[in-house]
Scaffold this active site. Sequence first.
Site, mmCIF file in Angstrom:
data_model
loop_
_atom_site.group_PDB
_atom_site.id
_atom_site.type_symbol
_atom_site.label_atom_id
_atom_site.label_comp_id
_atom_site.label_asym_id
_atom_site.label_seq_id
_atom_site.Cartn_x
_atom_site.Cartn_y
_atom_site.Cartn_z
ATOM 1 C CG ASP A 81 -1.875 1.368 1.121
ATOM 2 O OD1 ASP A 81 -2.862 0.612 0.601
ATOM 3 O OD2 ASP A 81 -1.657 2.530 1.741
ATOM 4 C CB SER A 82 2.190 3.300 -2.513
ATOM 5 O OG SER A 82 2.299 2.573 -2.648
#
Length: 212
Positions: A81-82
């Site tokens: 996840d960014s």
Amino acid sequence: MSRPIPTIILASASPARMETLQNAGVDPQVIVSGVDETGIGADSVSELVASLAELKATAVHDQLLDLPGGERRPRVVIGCDSLLEFEGLPFGKPGSVSAVVERWRRMRGRCGVLRTGHHLLVDGAPGTRRTVVRNKVASATVYFAAVDDDEIEAYAATGEPAQVAGGFTIDGLGGPLIERIEGDPHTVVGISLPLLRAELRSLGLGWPAFGG
């Protein structure tokens, strides 16, 4: 008899993550987690991306364990996840053209830190019969060009930035608007190849074995 090479499973629908792995010689199987990310909180952006990556990887790993013989399959499940940390706040996908314009007017000429959480669940690592867990966060500083309003509006109108973390890309139409990156650029795309290689190596799984 040699041990089978674990299958790489990417718990993400991100085309950029998929392409990054493929360009490095790794052809993962993609299984989208489908987890609900709303309402997930944390004390920092790093902790938030780590938690979201864990949710995605765990959801897919649980699905695989439920399959016949699933508990015996060698595999590496990767959840990522960014988020962009800007002025201490997490910036995810803007979602609309107007939100992109507003965000870029704040970011232009400044910098933010793109943080990508990685959660690995490894079944079949040498010397162990249990699932091995690794949770790491990679960070890279992104310097945004001092673009004018016309450039911002033109970029927003393409639709690209509305659907990506932070509201920009470095491997797409947003590339010309980024002056430089400090850190691993793959982190900004959404998955850090050096981090992934190092974690697999620490478990006795050499990167060349996966085709990379």
